[in-house]
Motif scaffolding. Structure first.
Motif, PDB file in Angstrom:
ATOM      1  N   ARG A 107      71.110 -43.395 -62.399  1.00 58.03           N
ATOM      2  CA  ARG A 107      71.457 -44.078 -61.161  1.00 58.03           C
ATOM      3  C   ARG A 107      70.354 -45.075 -60.851  1.00 58.03           C
ATOM      4  NH1 ARG A 107      73.504 -39.021 -57.398  1.00 58.03           N
ATOM      5  NH2 ARG A 107      75.701 -39.056 -58.022  1.00 58.03           N
ATOM      6  N   HIS A 108      70.742 -46.339 -60.731  1.00 55.93           N
ATOM      7  CA  HIS A 108      69.767 -47.402 -60.474  1.00 55.93           C
ATOM      8  C   HIS A 108      68.647 -47.371 -61.514  1.00 55.93           C
ATOM      9  CE1 HIS A 108      71.923 -47.800 -56.712  1.00 55.93           C
ATOM     10  NE2 HIS A 108      71.601 -46.565 -56.373  1.00 55.93           N
ATOM     11  N   ASP A 109      69.057 -47.187 -62.780  1.00 55.02           N
ATOM     12  CA  ASP A 109      68.133 -47.194 -63.933  1.00 55.02           C
ATOM     13  C   ASP A 109      67.161 -46.017 -63.941  1.00 55.02           C
ATOM     14  OD1 ASP A 109      69.308 -49.511 -64.875  1.00 55.02           O
ATOM     15  OD2 ASP A 109      67.891 -50.809 -63.828  1.00 55.02           O
ATOM     16  N   ARG A 110      67.402 -45.007 -63.109  1.00 52.78           N
ATOM     17  CA  ARG A 110      66.504 -43.857 -63.076  1.00 52.78           C
ATOM     18  C   ARG A 110      67.317 -42.576 -63.287  1.00 52.78           C
ATOM     19  NH1 ARG A 110      62.245 -42.715 -58.227  1.00 52.78           N
ATOM     20  NH2 ARG A 110      61.275 -44.512 -59.252  1.00 52.78           N
ATOM     21  N   VAL A 150      71.923 -33.822 -61.916  1.00 49.24           N
ATOM     22  CA  VAL A 150      73.157 -33.584 -61.163  1.00 49.24           C
ATOM     23  C   VAL A 150      73.813 -32.319 -61.705  1.00 49.24           C
ATOM     24  CG1 VAL A 150      73.564 -35.997 -60.565  1.00 49.24           C
ATOM     25  CG2 VAL A 150      74.450 -35.099 -62.725  1.00 49.24           C
ATOM     26  N   GLU A 205      68.465 -38.788 -62.859  1.00 45.56           N
ATOM     27  CA  GLU A 205      68.322 -37.719 -61.877  1.00 45.56           C
ATOM     28  C   GLU A 205      69.200 -36.541 -62.283  1.00 45.56           C
ATOM     29  OE1 GLU A 205      71.047 -38.213 -58.136  1.00 45.56           O
ATOM     30  OE2 GLU A 205      70.011 -40.121 -58.440  1.00 45.56           O
ATOM     31  N   ASP A 211      77.611 -42.133 -68.349  1.00 46.61           N
ATOM     32  CA  ASP A 211      76.143 -42.150 -68.255  1.00 46.61           C
ATOM     33  C   ASP A 211      75.574 -40.802 -67.860  1.00 46.61           C
ATOM     34  OD1 ASP A 211      76.007 -44.807 -69.034  1.00 46.61           O
ATOM     35  OD2 ASP A 211      76.136 -45.548 -66.977  1.00 46.61           O
ATOM     36  N   LEU A 245      71.858 -37.923 -64.969  1.00 44.63           N
ATOM     37  CA  LEU A 245      72.718 -39.066 -64.655  1.00 44.63           C
ATOM     38  C   LEU A 245      71.844 -40.268 -64.348  1.00 44.63           C
ATOM     39  CD1 LEU A 245      75.454 -40.409 -63.884  1.00 44.63           C
ATOM     40  CD2 LEU A 245      75.106 -39.501 -61.581  1.00 44.63           C
ATOM     41  N   THR A 283      82.641 -38.603 -65.816  1.00 50.37           N
ATOM     42  CA  THR A 283      81.538 -39.404 -65.288  1.00 50.37           C
ATOM     43  C   THR A 283      80.745 -40.024 -66.429  1.00 50.37           C
ATOM     44  OG1 THR A 283      81.349 -37.966 -63.343  1.00 50.37           O
ATOM     45  CG2 THR A 283      79.478 -39.388 -63.840  1.00 50.37           C
TER      46      THR A 283
END
Length: 225
Positions: free
Chosen positions: A56-59, A63, A61, A75, A54, A73
């Motif tokens: 999140r803030h261009d990074r 999930v 991770e 991206d 996923l 969901t």
């Protein structure tokens, strides 16, 4: 093969269930394997460690499907049996695209200093100003796009009509999950109760044929509407 011979030696009875076509057969097989947990077929059993990447803030991770609704969901990228497989894919993308492990969250990064991979010419230098962060992000997004998960595009359950040579089946699907099959559309509403969770096998079987528009799809009334 010897393994197949051992399995057949233990067989005492063979039965079959006719379906209207290949989609019905694949959906029924995946459903029965999860319900009956057969000894010789582990590939389609329920995976409790199913995860994805996923942004999140261009990074990216990792999930897990037990924590995030994979059907709705945006991206999310890729379906992986466990965390190690997800990180291995991210590392492969980094190698192919000269991305920085530090910016991807794969290793610690000291502020103002290049990562170790930059000295090996395996990172293009976004970590130390040798390339714009935007260029790094664009290559990451382009590589991830090939494995983007598709959100469920309907407001609720749908009926998918599969016409076979001998008979017709109407498959009831919601959130990429196969709920069962009926012969008449009016019976489909009885199958619309959808348990929580994400079925990766259903997604892999259904995503391409449903989104291609080649099969008749009938949206079913949303519960409470």
């Amino acid at each position: 093969t010897p393994a197949e011979a051992r399995m057949l030696y233990q067989a005492r009875r063979i039965s079959f269930i006719p379906t209207a076509g290949e989609m019905g057969a694949l959906l029924l097989e995946a459903q029965m394997i999860k319900l009956q947990q057969p000894l010789f077929n582990k590939r389609l059993r329920k995976n409790r460690q199913l995860c994805s990447l996923l942004l999140r803030h261009d990074r990216p991770e990792v999930v897990y499907a037990k924590e995030v609704d994979f059907s709705h969901t945006p991206d999310l990228f890729g379906l992986y049996a466990h965390r190690r497989a997800a990180l291995a894919t991210l590392q492969k993308i980094a190698d192919e695209q000269q991305l920085c492990f530090g910016l991807l969250g794969l290793e610690p990064l000291s502020k103002g200093r290049p990562c170790f991979r930059f000295s090996l010419r395996r990172c293009a230098g976004a970590c130390c100003g040798k390339e714009p962060p935007e260029a790094h992000q664009q290559r990451l997004l382009a590589a991830l796009e090939a494995v983007r998960l598709q959100c469920w595009p309907w407001p609720g359950a749908i009926a998918v009509v599969e016409q076979g040579v001998m008979h017709k089946q109407i498959h009831v699907i919601n959130n990429w999950l196969y709920l069962g099959s009926v012969s008449e559309l009016e019976d489909a509403a009885a199958l619309c109760s959808t348990p929580p969770g994400f079925d990766s096998d259903g997604y892999k079987i259904l995503c391409r044929p449903l989104l291609s528009g080649k099969l008749p799809v009938i949206p079913l009334p949303v519960s409470g509407a």
